[in-house]
Design a protein around this motif. Structure first.
Motif, PDB file in Angstrom:
ATOM      1  N   HIS A  94       1.918  -0.978  -6.576  1.00 49.13           N
ATOM      2  CA  HIS A  94       1.832   0.111  -5.613  1.00 49.13           C
ATOM      3  C   HIS A  94       0.888   1.204  -6.114  1.00 49.13           C
ATOM      4  CE1 HIS A  94       5.160  -1.136  -2.904  1.00 49.13           C
ATOM      5  NE2 HIS A  94       5.585  -1.745  -3.995  1.00 49.13           N
ATOM      6  N   PRO A  95       0.119   1.808  -5.224  1.00 47.22           N
ATOM      7  CA  PRO A  95      -0.747   2.919  -5.635  1.00 47.22           C
ATOM      8  C   PRO A  95       0.080   4.045  -6.249  1.00 47.22           C
ATOM      9  CG  PRO A  95      -1.294   2.179  -3.419  1.00 47.22           C
ATOM     10  CD  PRO A  95      -0.012   1.497  -3.783  1.00 47.22           C
ATOM     11  N   LEU A  96      -0.455   4.651  -7.290  1.00 46.30           N
ATOM     12  CA  LEU A  96       0.231   5.711  -8.021  1.00 46.30           C
ATOM     13  C   LEU A  96      -0.374   7.068  -7.649  1.00 46.30           C
ATOM     14  CD1 LEU A  96       2.127   6.717 -10.327  1.00 46.30           C
ATOM     15  CD2 LEU A  96       0.238   6.231 -11.903  1.00 46.30           C
ATOM     16  N   ILE A  97       0.465   7.959  -7.161  1.00 49.03           N
ATOM     17  CA  ILE A  97       0.031   9.305  -6.795  1.00 49.03           C
ATOM     18  C   ILE A  97       0.708  10.301  -7.733  1.00 49.03           C
ATOM     19  CG2 ILE A  97      -0.159  11.004  -4.951  1.00 49.03           C
ATOM     20  CD1 ILE A  97      -1.539   8.312  -4.336  1.00 49.03           C
ATOM     21  N   LEU A  98      -0.085  11.170  -8.346  1.00 48.14           N
ATOM     22  CA  LEU A  98       0.464  12.234  -9.178  1.00 48.14           C
ATOM     23  C   LEU A  98       0.431  13.529  -8.379  1.00 48.14           C
ATOM     24  CD1 LEU A  98      -1.181  11.526 -12.657  1.00 48.14           C
ATOM     25  CD2 LEU A  98       0.828  10.465 -11.592  1.00 48.14           C
ATOM     26  N   ALA A  99       1.589  14.171  -8.244  1.00 54.71           N
ATOM     27  CA  ALA A  99       1.683  15.415  -7.487  1.00 54.71           C
ATOM     28  C   ALA A  99       2.369  16.462  -8.348  1.00 54.71           C
ATOM     29  CB  ALA A  99       2.468  15.198  -6.190  1.00 54.71           C
ATOM     30  N   ASN A 106       0.813  -1.209   0.000  1.00 50.18           N
ATOM     31  CA  ASN A 106       0.000   0.000   0.000  1.00 50.18           C
ATOM     32  C   ASN A 106       0.848   1.261   0.000  1.00 50.18           C
ATOM     33  OD1 ASN A 106      -2.599  -0.935  -0.205  1.00 50.18           O
ATOM     34  ND2 ASN A 106      -2.872  -1.193   1.988  1.00 50.18           N
ATOM     35  N   SER A 107       2.169   1.120   0.170  1.00 50.34           N
ATOM     36  CA  SER A 107       3.037   2.286   0.096  1.00 50.34           C
ATOM     37  C   SER A 107       3.015   2.819  -1.330  1.00 50.34           C
ATOM     38  CB  SER A 107       4.468   1.917   0.495  1.00 50.34           C
ATOM     39  OG  SER A 107       4.525   1.525   1.839  1.00 50.34           O
ATOM     40  N   PRO A 108       2.709   4.087  -1.512  1.00 51.86           N
ATOM     41  CA  PRO A 108       2.547   4.601  -2.878  1.00 51.86           C
ATOM     42  C   PRO A 108       3.865   4.959  -3.543  1.00 51.86           C
ATOM     43  CG  PRO A 108       2.133   6.345  -1.296  1.00 51.86           C
ATOM     44  CD  PRO A 108       2.386   5.090  -0.492  1.00 51.86           C
ATOM     45  N   VAL A 109       3.814   5.085  -4.852  1.00 51.07           N
ATOM     46  CA  VAL A 109       4.882   5.699  -5.621  1.00 51.07           C
ATOM     47  C   VAL A 109       4.336   7.037  -6.111  1.00 51.07           C
ATOM     48  CG1 VAL A 109       4.187   4.475  -7.738  1.00 51.07           C
ATOM     49  CG2 VAL A 109       6.474   5.477  -7.562  1.00 51.07           C
ATOM     50  N   VAL A 110       5.150   8.068  -6.027  1.00 53.66           N
ATOM     51  CA  VAL A 110       4.711   9.431  -6.344  1.00 53.66           C
ATOM     52  C   VAL A 110       5.495   9.958  -7.542  1.00 53.66           C
ATOM     53  CG1 VAL A 110       4.419  11.783  -5.475  1.00 53.66           C
ATOM     54  CG2 VAL A 110       4.236   9.833  -3.898  1.00 53.66           C
ATOM     55  N   VAL A 111       4.790  10.510  -8.519  1.00 53.79           N
ATOM     56  CA  VAL A 111       5.429  11.244  -9.616  1.00 53.79           C
ATOM     57  C   VAL A 111       5.156  12.719  -9.363  1.00 53.79           C
ATOM     58  CG1 VAL A 111       5.546  11.645 -12.096  1.00 53.79           C
ATOM     59  CG2 VAL A 111       5.147   9.330 -11.222  1.00 53.79           C
TER      60      VAL A 111
END
Length: 242
Positions: A113-118, A40-45
């Motif tokens: 892993h969940p993908l987070i766009l920031a 569940n630890s995300p990866v962030v772009v």
């Protein structure tokens, strides 16, 4: 001294938007709510703004804040091509393909892993456009200083109205490119679940003037920690609902 006021607005609750005082909480020094260290630890772009590259002090600091608070497996930063070409930034629409390729490569590297766009400012606007693209399966979008108002004063809400991905906004009350009133109107029209964390007296980069920090009895670091705490809570709830 009185602590800084932090406001969180949920577009699913019209009453909360109309009565902001009911959504005010107080925090002097936020502690991170970390996401557990598993799949569940995300990866962030994380995309930079129009005026500074990924190597800027602001981007590096916020990259570390996001990595720590989200317990991210990686926070990927990059430079849009115009940076190395020493050209002015093009229209946001012309950056979508390049940005999308970075996102797809990152998702392929961390498929479970969940993908987070920031993004910061322009980078947040392009992140919203990419999140609406076919083939992009983002779990959430985090907008740091969304530039809602264009250079000619027009409200640029099209990318937000197309979104179906949960979206978090972090905005300063003194941000000249995005008034809270205008943003809240847009949030009520959005299809996606959205939340807003307000940085009192923060500018477009969430920077707070020294006199306002002294009046609130906080430091810039505490204000930023409060913001990333709100982001971590939002991401954790979003991932938990998946």
């Amino acid at each position: 001294m009185a602590p800084k006021r932090r406001r969180t607005v949920d577009n699913e609750s019209k009453e909360a938007v109309q009565n902001r005082s009911s959504m005010v909480t107080r925090s002097r020094s936020a502690k991170y709510v970390k996401i557990s260290d598993n799949n569940n630890s995300p990866v962030v772009v994380f995309a930079h703004g129009a005026g500074a590259p990924s190597s800027s002090e602001w981007m590096i600091r916020w990259k570390n804040l996001l990595a720590d608070s989200l317990n991210a497996v990686e926070v990927v930063t990059f430079d849009y091509p115009y940076i190395s070409q020493r050209k002015p930034p093009p229209k946001a629409e012309k950056l979508i393909e390049f940005h999308s390729d970075i996102v797809k490569m990152t998702a392929a590297k961390y498929p479970h892993h969940p993908l987070i766009l920031a993004g910061k400012s322009m980078g947040s606007r392009v992140s919203c456009m990419v999140a609406a693209e076919n083939g992009i399966r983002a779990s959430a979008v985090v907008c740091l200083g969304y530039p809602l108002k264009g250079s000619k004063g027009a409200i640029r809400d099209e990318p937000l109205l197309q979104l179906t991905v949960p979206t978090m906004f972090v905005q300063g009350t003194k941000d000249g490119l995005c008034s809270l009133e205008s943003l809240e109107v847009v949030m009520k029209k959005m299809k996606a679940v959205s939340k807003l964390h307000v940085v009192e007296n923060g500018d477009h980069s969430m920077k707070i003037a020294k006199k306002n920090l002294e009046l609130a009895g906080i430091s810039q670091e505490e204000a930023e920690q409060s913001a990333v705490q709100a982001i971590a809570m939002f991401v954790s709830q979003t991932i938990g609902a998946m």
